[in-house]
Scaffold this active site. Structure first.
Site, short mmCIF file in Angstrom:
data_model
loop_
_atom_site.label_atom_id
_atom_site.label_comp_id
_atom_site.label_asym_id
_atom_site.label_seq_id
_atom_site.Cartn_x
_atom_site.Cartn_y
_atom_site.Cartn_z
N HIS A 24 -6.25 16.61 -5.39
CA HIS A 24 -6.55 15.25 -4.92
C HIS A 24 -6.65 15.36 -3.40
CE1 HIS A 24 -6.84 11.07 -6.02
NE2 HIS A 24 -5.89 10.70 -5.20
N LYS A 169 -12.37 4.12 -5.53
CA LYS A 169 -11.96 4.27 -4.14
C LYS A 169 -12.20 5.74 -3.80
CE LYS A 169 -7.35 4.23 -2.08
NZ LYS A 169 -6.17 3.39 -1.82
N LYS A 171 -11.82 8.86 -1.20
CA LYS A 171 -10.98 9.29 -0.09
C LYS A 171 -11.86 10.03 0.90
CE LYS A 171 -6.73 8.11 -1.14
NZ LYS A 171 -5.88 7.37 -0.20
N ASP A 200 -11.07 4.93 1.44
CA ASP A 200 -9.78 4.95 2.14
C ASP A 200 -9.83 6.11 3.13
OD1 ASP A 200 -7.19 4.76 2.98
OD2 ASP A 200 -6.27 5.03 1.01
N GLU A 226 -10.42 1.03 3.77
CA GLU A 226 -8.96 0.93 3.87
C GLU A 226 -8.46 1.78 5.03
OE1 GLU A 226 -7.20 1.57 0.05
OE2 GLU A 226 -5.24 2.09 0.85
N ASP A 251 -3.30 -0.71 4.95
CA ASP A 251 -2.37 -0.02 4.06
C ASP A 251 -1.21 0.54 4.88
OD1 ASP A 251 -0.99 1.52 2.29
OD2 ASP A 251 -2.58 2.94 1.84
N LYS A 275 1.94 -2.45 -1.36
CA LYS A 275 2.61 -1.37 -2.08
C LYS A 275 4.09 -1.70 -2.19
CE LYS A 275 -0.55 2.37 -0.93
NZ LYS A 275 -0.79 3.59 -0.14
N GLU A 329 -4.90 -0.57 -8.01
CA GLU A 329 -5.18 0.87 -8.16
C GLU A 329 -3.96 1.51 -8.82
OE1 GLU A 329 -5.73 2.37 -4.12
OE2 GLU A 329 -3.59 2.22 -3.73
O1 LIG Z 1 -3.69 4.45 -0.64
C1 LIG Z 1 -3.32 5.57 -0.37
O2 LIG Z 1 -3.41 5.95 0.77
C2 LIG Z 1 -2.70 6.48 -1.38
C3 LIG Z 1 -3.27 6.59 -2.65
C4 LIG Z 1 -3.66 5.49 -3.45
C5 LIG Z 1 -4.61 5.91 -4.29
C6 LIG Z 1 -4.85 7.26 -4.01
O3 LIG Z 1 -5.64 7.99 -4.54
O4 LIG Z 1 -4.06 7.66 -3.00
MN LIG Z 2 -4.42 3.91 1.39
#
Ligand SMILES: O=C(O)C[C@H]1C=CC(=O)O1
Ligand SMILES: [Mn+2]
Length: 386
Positions: A24, A169, A171, A200, A226, A251, A275, A329
């Site tokens: 991941h 989402k 990354k 994000d 994000e 976040d 969160k 999520e």
């Molecule tokens: O939001 C984050 O930074 C952490 C997280 C939430 C979903 C994911 O894949 O990582």
């Molecule tokens: Mn995040």
């Protein structure tokens, strides 16, 4: 005869290391194993409550690590709350706030176990302690973070086809801004109108990067970004939130109600990623939600990629919220190779179902706990992958 007060008898913590189904890839770390801190609170009447405190990527996401969460609970929180009235959850929260600064994830883990214990003793779901569930299922996003655009596209198309997720989402933040924008645009083109695409950045951009990034992302059809810039750069977040059509979500900037109030007053976000862990527990997360709601901001239920346990707890709170404009999520268990719950949380029709109580509605699978516990003498190997 007056029945004796039920007391908090014992608090046990265990770190579980559970491999992820694939690498991941986040801007600050690549996760191959998730380390979850499991908390078990035993009460004097024989009842039990369970909670979870989990972060992401060791110390690369925030100031708490799995080891610090465990140590804060064992060394400071457990001795302070043991012997107290088990039903006085607010009293325990207030005491933890007073005695333990920061360490929100550690406090959240214990608080969840206390709510779970109380709700179980009352024979009700935890959602009822927060006024009652108004949803039995919530929309659930999936994170595309394999590190490879083709793999992400294949994953997204399969998720849409199997009706598991239609919110993605991505990354980003590890590569150059232009490369990231091209990656997002490719994925948006591949899924078209069948899915919502968000990103994000996990604080990786400077304000200047973010100006280019947000312009490119909104042109590519991405709906939300994000935490593009570092957590404490509120002025930069405010400039971005006000300068672009794309929604800007806070976040890492959002650690509890005090931050929520400051972010909302500075108009430093359009959306709150709420969160439970980062807020300091269910109660403080409910306060963050109230501030977001009353400020007219959008709400999104975020995750620290918890196991089914932390995910169940969060679902009980978010099931009580009138409008989660951006959904949730809460997919943590799906990223892990093993589910530690005897009855896994159900994901179907693009939604996650709220587990039924009593408590948070989660029962641990003891064999899985024995297998994945760090102190079990076993070496957890990550699955091969990026
Ligand atoms: O939001 C984050 O930074 C952490 C997280 C939430 C979903 C994911 O894949 O990582
Ligand atoms: Mn995040």
């Amino acid at each position: 005869m007056v029945s004796p007060v039920t007391k908090i008898d014992q608090i046990e913590t265990v770190i579980l290391d559970i491999p992820t189904i694939r690498g991941h890839v986040l801007s600050m770390a690549t996760m191959r194993v998730q380390a979850a801190v499991l908390v078990r609170v035993r009460f004097s009447d024989g009842s039990e409550g369970i909670g979870e405190g989990t972060t992401i990527g060791g110390l690369s996401y925030g100031p708490e690590s799995p080891e610090s969460i465990r140590s804060a609970i064992d060394t400071y929180i457990a001795p302070a709350v043991t012997g107290r009235d088990a039903d006085d959850v607010n009293g325990a929260i207030q005491l933890m706030d007073k005695l333990v600064k920061g360490n929100r994830i550690a406090r959240a883990a214990v608080e969840i176990a206390l709510w779970d214990g109380l709700a179980k003793r009352l024979g009700v779901p935890v959602s009822q302690l927060f006024g009652g569930a108004v949803h039995d299922r919530l929309p659930v996003a999936w994170t595309l973070a394999s590190g490879n655009s083709d793999t992400d596209i294949a994953e997204a198309l399969e998720m849409i086809e199997t009706r598991r997720h239609n919110i993605f989402k991505l990354k980003i933040g590890k590569r150059a801004v232009a490369e990231d924008v091209a990656h997002v645009a490719r994925i948006k083109r591949a899924v078209g109108d069948a899915a919502s695409v968000r990103v994000d950045v996990n604080t990786a951009w400077s304000l200047q990067d973010a100006r280019w990034g947000l312009k490119g992302l909104q042109d590519a059809g991405c709906e939300l970004v994000e935490q593009p810039v570092p957590a404490r750069q509120r002025r930069a977040m405010a400039e971005l939130a006000q300068g672009y059509e794309i929604a800007v979500m806070a976040d890492e900037s959002l650690n509890g109600p005090e931050d929520a109030l400051e972010v909302a007053s500075a108009r430093a976000a359009d959306v709150f990623a709420v969160k439970v862990a980062q807020s300091g527990g269910l109660k403080r997360a409910s306060e963050v939600i109230a501030i977001g709601q009353s400020s007219g901001l959008g709400l999104y239920a975020g995750t620290m990629l918890e196991t089914g346990l932390g995910t169940a707890a969060a679902l009980h709170l978010f099931a009580t919220v009138e409008t989660l404009r951006w959904g949730t999520e809460l997919f943590g268990p799906l990223l892990l190779t093993a589910d530690i719950l005897a009855e896994p949380i159900v994901y179907r029709d693009f939604c996650v179902e709220i587990p039924q109580g009593p408590g948070i509605g989660a029962t641990l699978d003891p064999d899985k706990i024995d297998f994945y516990r760090r102190d079990g003498g076993r070496t957890v190997k990550a699955v091969a992958g990026e």
